[in-house]
Design an enzyme around this catalytic site. Structure first.
Site, PDB file in Angstrom:
ATOM      1  N   LYS A  22       0.761  -1.173   0.074  1.00 17.96           N
ATOM      2  CA  LYS A  22       0.099  -0.016  -0.030  1.00 17.96           C
ATOM      3  C   LYS A  22       0.905   1.322   0.018  1.00 17.96           C
ATOM      4  CE  LYS A  22      -3.126  -0.005   2.852  1.00 17.96           C
ATOM      5  NZ  LYS A  22      -4.335  -0.409   2.088  1.00 17.96           N
ATOM      6  N   ARG A  91      -3.663   2.686   8.376  1.00 15.73           N
ATOM      7  CA  ARG A  91      -3.939   1.734   7.658  1.00 15.73           C
ATOM      8  C   ARG A  91      -2.793   0.580   7.482  1.00 15.73           C
ATOM      9  NH1 ARG A  91      -8.481   2.272   4.194  1.00 15.73           N
ATOM     10  NH2 ARG A  91      -9.084   4.474   4.131  1.00 15.73           N
ATOM     11  N   ARG A 574       3.171 -48.354 -13.928  1.00 16.24           N
ATOM     12  CA  ARG A 574       3.170 -49.219 -12.563  1.00 16.24           C
ATOM     13  C   ARG A 574       2.775 -50.527 -12.979  1.00 16.24           C
ATOM     14  NH1 ARG A 574       0.418 -44.428 -11.458  1.00 16.24           N
ATOM     15  NH2 ARG A 574       1.500 -43.183  -9.958  1.00 16.24           N
ATOM     16  N   ARG A 629       8.356 -49.728 -14.569  1.00 15.38           N
ATOM     17  CA  ARG A 629       8.648 -49.994 -13.249  1.00 15.38           C
ATOM     18  C   ARG A 629       8.742 -51.521 -12.761  1.00 15.38           C
ATOM     19  NH1 ARG A 629       6.307 -46.970  -7.918  1.00 15.38           N
ATOM     20  NH2 ARG A 629       4.635 -48.416  -8.385  1.00 15.38           N
ATOM     21  N   GLU A 762      14.416 -43.483  -4.198  1.00 13.33           N
ATOM     22  CA  GLU A 762      13.251 -43.115  -3.155  1.00 13.33           C
ATOM     23  C   GLU A 762      13.416 -43.582  -1.701  1.00 13.33           C
ATOM     24  OE1 GLU A 762       9.853 -45.729  -4.284  1.00 13.33           O
ATOM     25  OE2 GLU A 762      11.539 -46.904  -5.488  1.00 13.33           O
ATOM     26  N   SER A 781      15.138 -41.935 -11.490  1.00 12.48           N
ATOM     27  CA  SER A 781      13.707 -41.273 -11.507  1.00 12.48           C
ATOM     28  C   SER A 781      13.340 -41.161  -9.903  1.00 12.48           C
ATOM     29  CB  SER A 781      12.615 -42.092 -12.188  1.00 12.48           C
ATOM     30  OG  SER A 781      11.311 -41.334 -12.026  1.00 12.48           O
ATOM     31  N   ASN A 785       7.180 -39.516  -3.608  1.00  9.76           N
ATOM     32  CA  ASN A 785       6.226 -39.839  -2.474  1.00  9.76           C
ATOM     33  C   ASN A 785       6.922 -40.859  -1.573  1.00  9.76           C
ATOM     34  OD1 ASN A 785       4.191 -38.846  -4.171  1.00  9.76           O
ATOM     35  ND2 ASN A 785       3.575 -40.705  -4.874  1.00  9.76           N
ATOM     36  N   CYS A 849       8.799 -38.642 -10.576  1.00  9.94           N
ATOM     37  CA  CYS A 849       7.704 -39.579 -11.056  1.00  9.94           C
ATOM     38  C   CYS A 849       6.693 -39.682  -9.992  1.00  9.94           C
ATOM     39  CB  CYS A 849       7.640 -41.035 -11.491  1.00  9.94           C
ATOM     40  SG  CYS A 849       8.458 -42.141 -10.557  1.00  9.94           S
TER      41      CYS A 849
END
Length: 898
Positions: A22, A91, A574, A629, A762, A781, A785, A849
């Site tokens: 602002k 303000r 998969r 995979r 992973e 890759s 997760n 992936c």
């Protein structure tokens, strides 16, 4: 010494980090020569210092006094002087817009004495007493902590006694009486009197704005919008100008383009005889901005010129607040305006056509999150019947939910899994939790610039405002339409934020025209307005992005869909999904096999089925890489449920029958294979190492599918990925099996079969030993997760429901690490693996992936980390394409349109 205060003429838009959005924009308008009431800015540094110590930082008070003196000299009036007093507004102004989330106090400087001087100088006693009651009300709730509802109830009671519907019909004597009521409320609630010292009012108001940075609604909004907690807010102190001086005065909010659709033209709301807070609060329904041309042609013409100046200067949609004081126009604020996803794409395309921005810059003005919103379905209006009511289409989209009439109920029902629509006369900042919880917001008052509209648009929530046909009774928890229909809490509503309509019941949905285009490429005249800007943005993104975008797809149908969405291959196929359904019996036979012959028989039966699956997928992705995979999940997932088996056996025994021998064998297998933590047990590469023939069968199926496609004239590009590798020795052993089978199929068929072999990273150990693993892997890759799960020690199947809401509330993380990559932890492992993997094998291809591959913010990280591609579910491919392009232009930081 740190400088804590700046005059408007000393700043500019580039100083937003220090002066807040602002303040920086007020300074910029001052530099442009626009009519801005003078003032000064207390910096974000002062706020941060105050929040640490709880006290004003050294030198701030003196700096405020000096700048106030300069303001007083420039206006020829002193703050709160008895005759013709200077009044100021106080303000908040954070770096990023947080509409209504922090505090504002207007009319600072009014006292029992100066209100009389203001009445005399202005020639309007009513105006003076109206301004005074506003100050006491704002100051009492904001600074002194009095429940705002007490003031509102006192006002409502007086209106009912006088028989008027809104405050503009109250007489001067009524407002003077209300001032006394308000002052008594403050004394009763706090034990102190409303301060009669203008200097004390100013000091306490500034500190109250600082404190509001950590207010509940501000914290919630920051979490929602991913705004850092440590920025603090600046405070602007500005000479008051008054829109509540009569019919020749008023206040408004304007947009240089329609923030809902992006169409060019002047859009906004205007309210005569009102201060700006009245417009955004929705306490009275406004008139369209175009009506100002009839009411005050001179001011309207000036406003148009100033809006054009600002849009060309900022090269974007501008959101403007203004006040007209007895025919004189004043500009009170500007900022780059919040807009819907539809408007963002349209405005970016139009500004490019107008030569104000480049095509690259246009790409940074849109987002994958916005594109996702355009892919949502909309109501089939041909099947909805008559609408209950119509209002202003404040934020587009289609939402269905049960009507609720307060924020707490919205939160409660949403937490129980119910979809709700928050219905209010108008929303206030205190309604933010309910707005976050709701699918849509519906108000009976307010315009496109009301609090409900602005906040809903910013959050991407469906919103219809100003539905005047509805009489909302929040106490009785129901609303009544003009036609007499009564809708009680819990009734299902359908809210069409694109058309501004509300329907009773759940209206049917139709796919979005943008989704239809993305999936099929179909365009027609009716959809062109929505589709063309999206098509242009994606074309630009595809032209500049470095990251490839692949799909996670397990069937030929998903592969074909992904290719239509623009996928450049499959990054994760998969194979376990191919073992489900009727084939589960063959897996059971493999698991139950007690001899090599029996196990080989089951694998031999699976082989042709797997081969045909791969043929179909390779055909759909002909000429593009398909990363397959090998089997990953624990084998017990393919067996019947333990409880079901036990019940079947017990039931048979209870009847005096012999249990089915197959059930007994299965139960024995389930018991034998039971693991306390199966996600860290016998799965991934470990399965291939302990179950003879499993990997060989899968690799043979892949190789024979490649041969079949080559014989058919295709160009298959299969890649074989070994999951859950933690040690290079695991991959070395598995790779030997892969290469042996590929060589066998090549000899048997006379057709060379060469499939790159790589692994999923992973596990933290895989990331930390990536240099060694890369010597055996042709590609990496990242399975983010599992990498997130194993790095945090979270079980993703359990933790989100168990305690993630508490972690989000406490600010431990701003968003779930399963949704957006955790840069500091998981991201650091990714960076290590990329660096050490490429050091060992410079030509190593690297992708991701996990579902992070389709998350907009995560895509920017993967770009900066040096990955070659991201892979995500088919419907997220357009989002990933867009964000990959944006990442190439803006580096690791997404363009901020907050």
């Amino acid at each position: 010494m740190v400088r804590y205060v700046y005059d408007f003429h000393e700043g500019g838009r580039a100083m937003a980090d220090l002066l807040g959005g602002k303040g920086a924009n007020l300074a910029e308008m001052t530099r442009l020569g626009l009519p801005v009431p003078p003032g000064f800015i207390v910096t974000t540094e002062a706020c941060r210092a105050f929040l640490v110590t709880g006290a004003e930082p050294d030198g701030m008070s003196e700096a405020v006094s000096r700048h106030l003196s300069t303001l007083e000299a420039g206006t020829g009036r002193l703050l709160g002087q008895p005759d013709d007093p200077l009044l100021v507004s106080v303000r908040s102004g954070a770096r990023f817009s947080m509409p209504g989330m922090m505090e504002t106090v207007l009319d600072i400087g009014l006292t029992d004495e100066s209100v009389l001087g203001l009445a005399k100088a202005s020639g309007s006693e009513r105006f003076a007493w109206d301004s005074y009651r506003r100050l006491i009300q704002m100051f009492g709730s904001t600074v002194m902590g009095v429940d705002a509802g007490l003031f509102e109830r006192a006002m409502q009671m007086l209106k009912e006694i006088r028989g008027v519907s809104d405050d503009v019909h109250l007489e001067t004597s009524d407002l003077a009486e209300l001032v006394d009521v308000y002052k008594n409320l403050i004394h009763d609630e706090t034990g102190e009197d409303f301060p009669q010292s203008p200097a004390e009012q100013l000091r306490r108001a500034i500190l109250a704005v600082f404190q509001s940075w950590n207010g509940e609604r501000a914290r919630l909004y920051r979490r929602r919008e991913h705004i850092p907690d440590d920025l603090g807010t600046a405070v602007t102190v500005q000479r008051m100008v008054f829109g509540n001086l009569g019919a020749d005065s008023g206040s408004g909010v304007a947009f240089t383009r329609d923030p809902a659709t992006g169409r060019t033209g002047l859009y906004g709301d205007y309210l005569t005889n009102a201060q700006g807070e009245d417009v955004v609060a929705g306490i009275r329904n406004t008139v369209p901005l175009t009506e100002l041309e009839r009411l005050d042609p001179k001011s309207y013409g000036q406003l148009r010129e100033h809006m054009l100046t600002l849009e060309r200067h900022y090269r974007d949609l501008c959101d403007i607040e203004f006040t007209i004081e007895r025919g004189t126009l004043w500009m009170l604020q500007t900022r780059v305006g919040k807009r819907t996803a539809e408007a963002a794409f349209a405005i970016a395309a139009e500004l490019t056509d107008e030569g104000l921005i480049s095509a690259d810059e246009a790409l940074t003005r849109v987002s994958g999150e916005g594109l996702a919103r355009l892919m949502f379905p909309r109501f089939d209006t041909s099947a909805t019947g008559d609408a209950l009511a119509h209002g202003l289409p404040a934020s587009p989209g289609a939402a269905v939910g049960a009507a609720v009439f307060d924020s707490a109920e919205a939160v409660r029902r949403a937490a129980a899994g119910e979809k709700v629509v928050l219905v209010r006369q108008e929303t206030t900042p205190d309604d933010l939790p309910g707005m976050v919880a709701a699918q849509a917001v519906l108000t009976s008052r307010g315009g496109k610039t009301s609090h409900a509209a602005v906040v809903a648009r910013g959050m991407g929530k469906v919103c219809v405002c100003g539905a005047e046909e509805l009489t909302v009774d929040t106490h009785a928890r129901r609303f009544t339409t003009r036609g007499g229909t009564v809708v009680e809490e819990g009734a299902v509503l359908s809210v069409d934020g694109s058309a501004g309509a509300v329907y009773l019941g759940a209206a049917p949905l139709v796919d979005s025209v943008v989704m239809r285009y993305l999936e099929t490429g179909l365009r027609d005249e009716r959809s062109e307005e929505a589709v063309a800007p999206v098509a242009r943005a994606l074309e630009q993104a595809d032209g500049v992005r470095r990251l490839e975008v692949r799909a996670n797809a397990d069937t030929p149908e998903d592969a074909a869909r992904a290719r239509r969405f623009g996928a450049q291959g499959i990054g994760l196929c998969r194979t376990e999904h191919m073992f489900l359904g009727a084939r589960r019996k063959l897996v059971e036979e493999m698991i139950l096999a007690d001899t090599d012959i029996a196990r080989d028989r089951a694998l031999d039966a699976l082989l042709p089925l797997q081969r045909q699956d791969f043929v179909g997928i390779l055909e759909a992705m002909d000429g593009l890489p398909v990363t397959i995979r090998l089997l990953d999940p624990p084998l017990h997932e393919f067996l019947p449920d333990h409880t079901d088996l036990a019940v079947r056996i017990a039931t048979a025994e209870a009847r005096g029958d012999l249990p089915d021998p197959h059930d007994t064998a299965l139960l024995d297998a389930v018991n034998r294979m039971h693991e306390e933590n199966p996600m860290l047990g016998l799965r991934g590469v470990r399965l291939g190492l302990v179950i003879p023939g499993l990997v060989a069968m899968q690799v043979r199926a892949i190789a024979e599918a490649v041969v079949e496609r080559k014989r058919a004239g295709g160009s298959p590009e299969a890649e074989i990925m070994v999951p859950l590798v933690g040690a290079v020795e695991e991959l070395r052993i598995e790779r030997e099996v892969v290469e042996r089978v590929l060589a066998e199929v090549s000899r048997e068929t006379g057709i060379p079969v060469q499939c790159p072999v790589g692994t999923m990273i992973e596990l933290p150990r895989a990331a930390l030993t990536s240099g060694r693993i890369a010597k055996e892997a042709e590609f990496f890759s990242f399975g983010t997760n599992d990498l997130t799960q194993t790095t945090w020690g979270f079980s993703r199947d359990d933790v989100e429901a168990a305690f993630f809401s508490a972690y989000l509330d406490k600010g431990i993380f701003a968003t779930s690490p399963f949704e957006t990559i955790d840069r500091d932890g998981v991201g650091r492992l990714v960076e290590i693996a990329v660096a050490e993997g490429r050091a060992a094998r410079p030509d190593l291809k690297i992708g991701v992936c996990g579902e992070h591959g389709g998350d907009p913010e995560s895509v920017h990280f993967f770009h900066s980390a040096g990955l070659d591609y991201v892979s995500c579910s088919p419907f997220r491919i357009p989002i990933a394409r867009l964000e990959a392009g944006r990442a190439a232009l803006v580096g690791t930081e997404a363009s901020d349109s907050r």
